[in-house]
Design an enzyme around this catalytic site. Structure first.
Site, PDB file in Angstrom:
ATOM      1  N   ASP A  53     142.808  95.740 -24.914  1.00 43.35           N
ATOM      2  CA  ASP A  53     141.369  95.775 -24.670  1.00 43.35           C
ATOM      3  C   ASP A  53     140.608  95.224 -25.875  1.00 43.35           C
ATOM      4  OD1 ASP A  53     141.643  96.931 -22.153  1.00 43.35           O
ATOM      5  OD2 ASP A  53     141.664  98.958 -22.977  1.00 43.35           O
ATOM      6  N   TYR A  81     151.318 103.309 -29.700  1.00 41.97           N
ATOM      7  CA  TYR A  81     149.913 103.216 -30.063  1.00 41.97           C
ATOM      8  C   TYR A  81     149.517 104.379 -30.968  1.00 41.97           C
ATOM      9  CZ  TYR A  81     149.530 100.193 -25.903  1.00 41.97           C
ATOM     10  OH  TYR A  81     149.692  99.202 -24.954  1.00 41.97           O
ATOM     11  N   ASP A  95     136.210 104.098 -22.975  1.00 43.77           N
ATOM     12  CA  ASP A  95     136.372 103.810 -24.398  1.00 43.77           C
ATOM     13  C   ASP A  95     135.004 103.534 -24.999  1.00 43.77           C
ATOM     14  OD1 ASP A  95     135.716 101.236 -23.605  1.00 43.77           O
ATOM     15  OD2 ASP A  95     137.672 100.366 -24.031  1.00 43.77           O
ATOM     16  N   ARG A 187     143.115 104.588 -22.248  1.00 42.86           N
ATOM     17  CA  ARG A 187     141.756 105.034 -21.942  1.00 42.86           C
ATOM     18  C   ARG A 187     141.766 106.120 -20.870  1.00 42.86           C
ATOM     19  NH1 ARG A 187     139.083 100.552 -19.558  1.00 42.86           N
ATOM     20  NH2 ARG A 187     141.039  99.435 -19.451  1.00 42.86           N
TER      21      ARG A 187
END
Length: 236
Positions: A53, A81, A95, A187
């Site tokens: 993203d 992540y 987000d 997200r």
């Protein structure tokens, strides 16, 4: 051959293929990265192995030339992540790309509550893909519908969370590390986390640190790659 921040770059026969480890900058799309690499190498055939993203940073594996046929190998690898889930606010995109639409108190949330919720995400879970995503409906990306306030029904998908660590709690922020299967939306995890705590939440920070055995500390930023290739061209 994998090109890292420690590699020399052979600019001959680029159409034969190269694979690059790129550290994507914040507020750049994965498409921006591909476009920049096309410009840097003056080659059209470029693809990446898994979108990040715009608000996220970190590892993007990019293939050139004939190596684009092997992208699927990297897409299927587990991904790691690190990031921050911020409690008390919900956003349409889940987000920091969109402004909060709901604000709730998180004063009732304890560390034990956070730990209990964390455990519910381990293993195989179902996720409904977010509206703010590049998934297609009738040939158009879902985020284009979302920006017009149109909701499209999405079917849940099964993803796998191999590990989920909470590294720091300083409310409203929860710092985490997750290793997961392809197709996992971090997200959505943040949004679901907030729903389970009855206070709302969004993903305020995200960085992809690893894909399979490949690590972001070995990757090049676009600026570093541009400089490296320019120096190499000057030697030719």
């Amino acid at each position: 051959m994998i090109i890292t921040n420690k590699s020399d770059i052979d600019l001959s026969n680029l159409s034969e293929g190269r694979v690059l480890l790129i550290d994507k900058d914040k507020n750049k799309t994965s498409f921006n990265v591909v476009s920049n690499i096309r410009r840097i190498f003056n080659i059209k055939k470029v693809g990446h192995a898994g979108t990040l993203d715009p608000a996220a940073t970190g590892l993007l594996i990019v293939a050139l030339g004939r190596k684009t046929k092997e992208i699927y190998k990297y897409q299927d690898m587990p991904k790691t992540y690190t990031g921050v889930i911020t409690l008390g606010k919900k956003t349409p995109s889940m987000d920091s790309e969109t402004e909060p639409i709901e604000v709730k108190s998180f004063e009732h949330v304890s560390e034990d509550d956070i730990e209990d919720v964390r455990k519910t995400f381990l293993g195989e879970i179902q996720q409904i893909p977010p509206m703010y995503s590049a998934l297609k409906h009738k040939g158009k990306a879902l985020y284009k519908y979302a920006r017009k306030g149109i909701e499209i029904k999405r079917e849940p998908r099964i993803v796998n969370i191999y590990s989920f660590e909470i590294n720091k709690i300083k409310l409203p922020d929860i710092t985490f590390k997750i290793e997961c299967s392809k197709g996992t939306y971090l997200r959505v995890i943040a949004d679901d986390f907030g729903s389970k705590l009855n206070c709302g939440a969004y993903l305020s920070k995200l960085r992809r640190t690893q894909i399979g055995k490949y690590k972001v500390e070995d990757a090049l930023t676009i600026a570093e790659l541009d400089k490296k290739v320019s120096l190499q061209n000057n030697r030719i």
